[in-house]
Scaffold this motif. Structure first.
Motif, PDB file in Angstrom:
ATOM      1  N   THR A 116       0.192  67.512  -3.896  1.00  0.00           N
ATOM      2  CA  THR A 116       0.475  67.091  -2.527  1.00  0.00           C
ATOM      3  C   THR A 116      -0.414  65.907  -2.145  1.00  0.00           C
ATOM      4  O   THR A 116       0.075  64.838  -1.757  1.00  0.00           O
ATOM      5  N   TYR A 117      -1.717  66.078  -2.291  1.00  0.00           N
ATOM      6  CA  TYR A 117      -2.610  64.944  -2.048  1.00  0.00           C
ATOM      7  C   TYR A 117      -2.546  63.956  -3.215  1.00  0.00           C
ATOM      8  O   TYR A 117      -2.669  62.744  -3.018  1.00  0.00           O
ATOM      9  N   GLY A 118      -2.321  64.450  -4.441  1.00  0.00           N
ATOM     10  CA  GLY A 118      -2.242  63.567  -5.606  1.00  0.00           C
ATOM     11  C   GLY A 118      -1.141  62.526  -5.474  1.00  0.00           C
ATOM     12  O   GLY A 118      -1.338  61.340  -5.785  1.00  0.00           O
ATOM     13  N   HIS A 119       0.040  62.933  -5.006  1.00  0.00           N
ATOM     14  CA  HIS A 119       1.123  61.970  -4.803  1.00  0.00           C
ATOM     15  C   HIS A 119       0.765  60.971  -3.692  1.00  0.00           C
ATOM     16  O   HIS A 119       1.166  59.803  -3.747  1.00  0.00           O
ATOM     17  N   ALA A 120       0.020  61.434  -2.688  1.00  0.00           N
ATOM     18  CA  ALA A 120      -0.429  60.512  -1.637  1.00  0.00           C
ATOM     19  C   ALA A 120      -1.367  59.454  -2.222  1.00  0.00           C
ATOM     20  O   ALA A 120      -1.305  58.278  -1.837  1.00  0.00           O
ATOM     21  N   VAL A 121      -2.222  59.871  -3.162  1.00  0.00           N
ATOM     22  CA  VAL A 121      -3.121  58.922  -3.825  1.00  0.00           C
ATOM     23  C   VAL A 121      -2.309  57.877  -4.591  1.00  0.00           C
ATOM     24  O   VAL A 121      -2.568  56.668  -4.506  1.00  0.00           O
ATOM     25  N   GLU A 122      -1.308  58.346  -5.334  1.00  0.00           N
ATOM     26  CA  GLU A 122      -0.463  57.412  -6.093  1.00  0.00           C
ATOM     27  C   GLU A 122       0.243  56.419  -5.173  1.00  0.00           C
ATOM     28  O   GLU A 122       0.262  55.207  -5.422  1.00  0.00           O
ATOM     29  N   THR A 123       0.862  56.937  -4.123  1.00  0.00           N
ATOM     30  CA  THR A 123       1.631  56.084  -3.215  1.00  0.00           C
ATOM     31  C   THR A 123       0.721  55.104  -2.493  1.00  0.00           C
ATOM     32  O   THR A 123       1.018  53.899  -2.408  1.00  0.00           O
ATOM     33  N   TRP A 124      -0.393  55.602  -2.001  1.00  0.00           N
ATOM     34  CA  TRP A 124      -1.317  54.749  -1.238  1.00  0.00           C
ATOM     35  C   TRP A 124      -1.895  53.639  -2.115  1.00  0.00           C
ATOM     36  O   TRP A 124      -2.153  52.534  -1.642  1.00  0.00           O
ATOM     37  N   ASN A 125      -2.066  53.927  -3.400  1.00  0.00           N
ATOM     38  CA  ASN A 125      -2.585  52.930  -4.347  1.00  0.00           C
ATOM     39  C   ASN A 125      -1.464  52.136  -5.024  1.00  0.00           C
ATOM     40  O   ASN A 125      -1.714  51.442  -6.020  1.00  0.00           O
ATOM     41  N   HIS A 126      -0.220  52.266  -4.523  1.00  0.00           N
ATOM     42  CA  HIS A 126       0.932  51.533  -5.064  1.00  0.00           C
ATOM     43  C   HIS A 126       1.093  51.778  -6.563  1.00  0.00           C
ATOM     44  O   HIS A 126       1.404  50.858  -7.333  1.00  0.00           O
ATOM     45  N   CYS A 127       0.859  53.047  -6.976  1.00  0.00           N
ATOM     46  CA  CYS A 127       1.026  53.491  -8.371  1.00  0.00           C
ATOM     47  C   CYS A 127       0.088  52.776  -9.347  1.00  0.00           C
ATOM     48  O   CYS A 127       0.328  52.775 -10.560  1.00  0.00           O
ATOM     49  N   ARG A 128      -0.989  52.178  -8.827  1.00  0.00           N
ATOM     50  CA  ARG A 128      -1.963  51.536  -9.718  1.00  0.00           C
ATOM     51  C   ARG A 128      -2.964  52.536 -10.283  1.00  0.00           C
ATOM     52  O   ARG A 128      -3.702  52.227 -11.210  1.00  0.00           O
ATOM     53  N   VAL A 129      -3.010  53.729  -9.710  1.00  0.00           N
ATOM     54  CA  VAL A 129      -3.804  54.832 -10.260  1.00  0.00           C
ATOM     55  C   VAL A 129      -2.832  55.762 -10.977  1.00  0.00           C
ATOM     56  O   VAL A 129      -1.784  56.112 -10.435  1.00  0.00           O
ATOM     57  N   SER A 130      -3.163  56.157 -12.191  1.00  0.00           N
ATOM     58  CA  SER A 130      -2.231  56.950 -12.995  1.00  0.00           C
ATOM     59  C   SER A 130      -1.948  58.298 -12.358  1.00  0.00           C
ATOM     60  O   SER A 130      -2.727  58.813 -11.545  1.00  0.00           O
ATOM     61  N   HIS A 131      -0.815  58.877 -12.756  1.00  0.00           N
ATOM     62  CA  HIS A 131      -0.415  60.175 -12.208  1.00  0.00           C
ATOM     63  C   HIS A 131      -1.463  61.242 -12.497  1.00  0.00           C
ATOM     64  O   HIS A 131      -1.834  62.024 -11.610  1.00  0.00           O
ATOM     65  N   GLY A 132      -1.949  61.277 -13.730  1.00  0.00           N
ATOM     66  CA  GLY A 132      -2.911  62.314 -14.085  1.00  0.00           C
ATOM     67  C   GLY A 132      -4.186  62.229 -13.272  1.00  0.00           C
ATOM     68  O   GLY A 132      -4.678  63.245 -12.750  1.00  0.00           O
ATOM     69  N   ARG A 133      -4.739  61.039 -13.127  1.00  0.00           N
ATOM     70  CA  ARG A 133      -5.979  60.882 -12.368  1.00  0.00           C
ATOM     71  C   ARG A 133      -5.746  61.168 -10.882  1.00  0.00           C
ATOM     72  O   ARG A 133      -6.627  61.713 -10.202  1.00  0.00           O
ATOM     73  N   SER A 134      -4.568  60.817 -10.391  1.00  0.00           N
ATOM     74  CA  SER A 134      -4.242  61.125  -8.996  1.00  0.00           C
ATOM     75  C   SER A 134      -4.177  62.631  -8.783  1.00  0.00           C
ATOM     76  O   SER A 134      -4.678  63.156  -7.773  1.00  0.00           O
ATOM     77  N   VAL A 135      -3.560  63.338  -9.737  1.00  0.00           N
ATOM     78  CA  VAL A 135      -3.481  64.803  -9.641  1.00  0.00           C
ATOM     79  C   VAL A 135      -4.874  65.422  -9.728  1.00  0.00           C
ATOM     80  O   VAL A 135      -5.178  66.403  -9.037  1.00  0.00           O
TER      81      VAL A 135
END
Length: 528
Positions: free
Chosen positions: A412-431
């Motif tokens: 939930t917060y991990g996807h927010a990290v990805e979106t807020w960073n315009h997918c420049r942070v990898s999915h795994g690190r965001s999770v």
């Protein structure tokens, strides 16, 4: 101990195979003859002349005894090593013995005159050499796994990989329709066998790849499916879009692909998500097989029947539930993954362990250094166990109305990290960031103790590596409010519990509580 000892007559190619095998398994290669030459400071034939064979065999045994204390080595042994019962016992106790079985004439053909000159035994007359070969062959065959030494290098490696990790299967039931998931080092063979077992052939096979999977893996499939159509897209999250799907539709139309064709999505999570989406919507649906070539894809995207594309930076907003005909986890691709991709996959696997199987969680913790080194066999076990656990959940809740929401832990917060960073942070690190947030909220609500949380927090930070920018609660909340799993306008959050079942669903989280979790020495230099 899990060493691999390659045995066989001198000159059969143990060192050549060993170097490539070690690279594919991400293990350390040792050439016993080379180590001895370095230690004695002279060629082996010269040592034989000066000190005799008995002194050489003693050095050989002492070296083998030292190597047997180590783990995960690929060892090319000298030709005479298995002739000693004590040596065979050392190898048996510390790993697997692989014998390269090859006729003497074939070995002679592959050796140059210079190579023969450095091997004392090859310099005897032909009759004596034949007797030596026959005598040693009896020892080679004892306590070993014999493979045909005349096979090409790729086939020999594939056989050894299958010995170390035989293909594993589990059924995946998606709302009453079952397909098989297969974890294997040779998915191209498994796919060919699966197609041969079908009662009716497909009119055409189409492989969808990205640039990476096309360069690294497509050739294995081109050799077995020469008539197939290959379509490639740019690697990366930007290809998971309606625009890219439209481009693929047009290529399928130009190739006159009908509904009786098969689309094989060959790649990581982006490719399998995109491929499943295209297959499910092209001409109202064609059959699809997923072949996942990344650890992250194996433990996450390839299992469960979800297919989606992004809308701009918003993840997976347009999609549907689908049912692939089969799923293959390509463990033979793991050796090509960079360390960052391995970390991403391990984060998702660790999430699965935290949520569903604490024994698996502890196993990952105990084996983390080896897993991070990229050991292909251990990563194969990780991929299959994660997929197996996820398959059990989606069987109970295919459409994500209940239990399946547990897989959203950290997302939930991990996807927010990805979106807020315009997918420049990898999915795994965001999770991983999402898992740390969930852990802090779980601590705030006294669902877990600090003693339980501390080592897991440290492990997640190790997997994240370099810190990155995090959205604060005000920035993250609008993104989280659009999560697909929310109900009745409330943000669904999955928390951790120390006691069984290991998770808790809550929908009463507020921005202030999220901000408090983010303030707890997360990435204090990066939290904005």
């Amino acid at each position: 101990m899990d060493n691999i000892y390659l045995t066989g007559f001198m000159g059969c190619g143990k060192s050549t195979l060993g170097k490539v095998l070690a690279a594919h398994l991400r293990r350390h290669f040792v050439d016993m003859d080379a180590m001895i030459v370095k230690a004695i400071g002279m060629p082996i034939d010269q040592f034989f002349q000066l000190h005799g064979e008995k002194a050489f065999r003693q050095r050989e045994h002492e070296l083998l005894r030292r190597l047997a204390r180590h783990d995960r080595l690929v060892v090319a042994t000298g030709g005479g090593v298995p002739c000693s019962a004590a040596n065979r016992e050392l190898m048996q106790a510390s790993g697997n013995i692989i014998y390269l079985d090859m006729p003497l004439a074939s070995i002679r053909d592959r050796l140059s005159a210079a190579e023969i000159a450095t091997r004392p035994k090859w310099q005897t007359d032909d009759g004596e050499l034949q007797k030596l070969f026959a005598r040693r062959r009896r020892h080679y065959r004892r306590d070993s796994i014999a493979i045909d030494g005349e096979l090409n290098l790729a086939d020999k490696i594939a056989i050894i990989q299958r010995k170390l990790f035989p293909p594993k299967q589990c059924p995946v039931n998606l709302n009453g329709v079952t397909h098989t998931l297969t974890a294997t080092f040779t998915p191209e063979i498994a796919l060919q066998q699966w197609l041969a077992a079908r009662p009716e052939a497909y009119s055409r096979i189409v492989f969808l790849c990205d640039n990476n999977s096309a360069d690294l893996h497509a050739e294995r499939y081109r050799q077995r499916f020469p008539q197939a159509l290959f379509i490639s897209v740019r690697a990366g999250e930007t290809s998971k879009s309606l625009r890219r799907a439209e481009s693929i539709y047009k290529q399928l139309l130009e190739a006159k692909i009908g509904r009786d064709a098969l689309l094989v999505a060959l790649g990581g999570g982006v490719v399998t998500d995109l491929g499943a989406f295209v297959a499910a919507t092209f001409k109202r649906g064609i059959d699809c097989v997923l072949v996942s070539t990344t650890l992250l894809g194996c433990v996450d995207a390839s299992v469960g029947g979800k297919a989606a594309v992004n809308l701009g930076d918003w993840k997976n907003q347009v999609g549907l539930f689908t049912r692939p005909q089969a799923v293959f986890l390509d463990c033979g691709s793991f050796w090509t993954l960079p360390g960052t991709a391995i970390r991403d996959g391990l984060i998702e696997a660790y999430k699965t362990g935290i949520a569903l199987d604490r024994d698996f969680m502890v196993w990952i913790e105990e084996h983390l250094p080896i897993l991070l080194s990229g050991d292909s066999v251990l990563l194969a076990h990780t991929a299959f166990q994660s997929a197996f656990l996820k398959a059990a959940v989606v069987k109970e809740d295919f459409l994500e109305h209940g239990l399946r929401r547990v897989l959203n832990l950290g997302h939930t917060y991990g996807h927010a990290v990805e979106t807020w960073n315009h997918c420049r942070v990898s999915h795994g690190r965001s999770v991983a960031a999402g898992l740390l947030v969930a852990m802090n909220i779980s601590r705030q609500r006294r669902l877990i103790s600090e003693a339980w949380a501390a080592p897991r927090r440290a492990l997640l930070k190790q997997l994240i590596g370099q810190p990155f920018a995090l959205p604060n609660a005000e920035q993250a909340w609008p993104i989280m409010a659009n999560d697909k799993k929310n109900r009745d306008g409330k943000v669904l959050f999955v928390l951790m519990t120390e006691a069984a079942p290991g998770y808790a669903f809550v929908n009463d989280l507020r921005p202030a509580e999220l901000e408090q979790a983010l303030s707890q020495q997360f990435f204090p230099d990066k939290h904005k």
